[in-house]
Enzyme design. Structure first.
Site, PDB file in Angstrom:
ATOM      1  N   CYS A 196      -3.629  -1.778   6.322  1.00  0.00           N
ATOM      2  CA  CYS A 196      -3.869  -0.362   6.611  1.00  0.00           C
ATOM      3  C   CYS A 196      -5.151  -0.180   7.434  1.00  0.00           C
ATOM      4  CB  CYS A 196      -3.890   0.458   5.325  1.00  0.00           C
ATOM      5  SG  CYS A 196      -3.729   2.232   5.613  1.00  0.00           S
ATOM      6  N   GLU A 227       0.156  -4.606  -1.306  1.00  0.00           N
ATOM      7  CA  GLU A 227      -0.567  -4.884  -2.555  1.00  0.00           C
ATOM      8  C   GLU A 227      -0.036  -4.094  -3.749  1.00  0.00           C
ATOM      9  OE1 GLU A 227      -2.495  -1.174  -1.093  1.00  0.00           O
ATOM     10  OE2 GLU A 227      -1.739  -3.010  -0.134  1.00  0.00           O
ATOM     11  N   HIS A 271       1.373  -1.079   2.704  1.00  0.00           N
ATOM     12  CA  HIS A 271       0.608  -1.443   1.508  1.00  0.00           C
ATOM     13  C   HIS A 271       1.379  -2.424   0.613  1.00  0.00           C
ATOM     14  CE1 HIS A 271      -2.864   1.254   1.897  1.00  0.00           C
ATOM     15  NE2 HIS A 271      -2.024   2.035   2.551  1.00  0.00           N
TER      16      HIS A 271
END
Length: 261
Positions: free
Chosen positions: A116, A225, A223
């Site tokens: 990001c 994660e 994203h």
């Protein structure tokens, strides 16, 4: 920062700098730390964001990889020759640390994963430019974040991305098209010469790239994660990053062992 010892490789995580009340803070979200620990199988260490840090080398000497996470702020426009004066949250201390670390790590061939805001930093670090506001630039609104939504809703899949045939991501995904959870206001305008496109959104916006000639230097706009528990590509990205960090440490270890002896 001292050199690594045997065990899991150390990976530096670049912090944001922000205020909570009157207190000046450095921090990174736990979702990145968790994914590094449990999916990449590395030990994360936080690197503060401060313009008082003059040299990247002491940090790079102590780690085998770097993670540049997402953040609420955006890269300052003057860093890439853009228009200033927009009312967009900035973090000049993170810009200073992240861009210097990224260039120095690339010179060493050190593994990097940029997510990001980190993805945007990677393009700027190597000579690219950004759209300061993708909505104002006429691109899709599907990328924008709604702060009124709760976190699980906010980080849902937003749109598809088309993966570059035979690229790093298509190889990891075993697919040419995947759904992602992009949340961002800035976006790539001119791609840096050293970067190779790995994924594009339906509106043509670049959503992933890699640094040409490196074992692992990947930037993704979405994203992964927060998706590692149920999304195979997200999990594979962190696993591949961790494997590259172990290769990097193994290649560097003989010189380190000799120095310590």
């Amino acid at each position: 920062m001292s050199a690594e010892k045997p065990g899991r490789p150390l990976v530096g995580v670049v912090c944001d700098r922000y205020f909570i009340g009157e207190h000046d803070q450095h921090g990174a979200k736990h979702s990145y730390v968790r994914a590094l620990m449990f999916n990449a199988n590395v030990s994360p260490v936080l690197i503060p964001a401060s313009r008082e840090i003059e040299a990247a080398e002491p940090y790079l000497d102590g780690v085998s990889g770097l993670l540049f996470p997402g953040g609420a702020s955006n890269v300052e426009a003057h860093r890439y020759g853009g228009e200033t004066g927009r009312d967009i949250l900035a973090d000049p201390d993170r810009d200073h640390v992240a861009l210097n670390l990224m260039r120095a790590a690339a010179a060493r061939g050190m593994p990097m994963l940029a997510i990001c805001r980190g993805f945007q930093e990677m393009n700027v670090a190597f000579g690219g430019t950004l759209h300061a506001d993708i909505q104002a630039s006429g691109l899709s609104q599907d990328h924008l974040e709604d702060l009124a939504e709760d976190l699980p809703t906010r980080y849902r899949y937003r749109h598809d991305v088309e993966l570059t045939p035979a690229g790093m991501l298509s190889t990891l995904a075993h697919a040419q098209c995947v759904r992602v959870n992009s949340l961002h206001r800035q976006g790539v305008d001119m791609l840096a010469p050293r970067l190779v496109v790995e994924a594009r959104a339906p509106d043509g916006l670049i959503e992933a790239y890699r640094l040409n000639g490196h074992d692992f230097a990947l930037g993704v706009q979405w994203h992964p994660e927060v998706m590692t528990q149920h999304d195979p590509l997200s999990r594979s990205i962190f696993e591949a990053f961790g494997a590259s960090c172990r290769r990097y440490r193994q290649a560097a270890r003989p010189a380190t062992d000799h120095h310590e002896g």
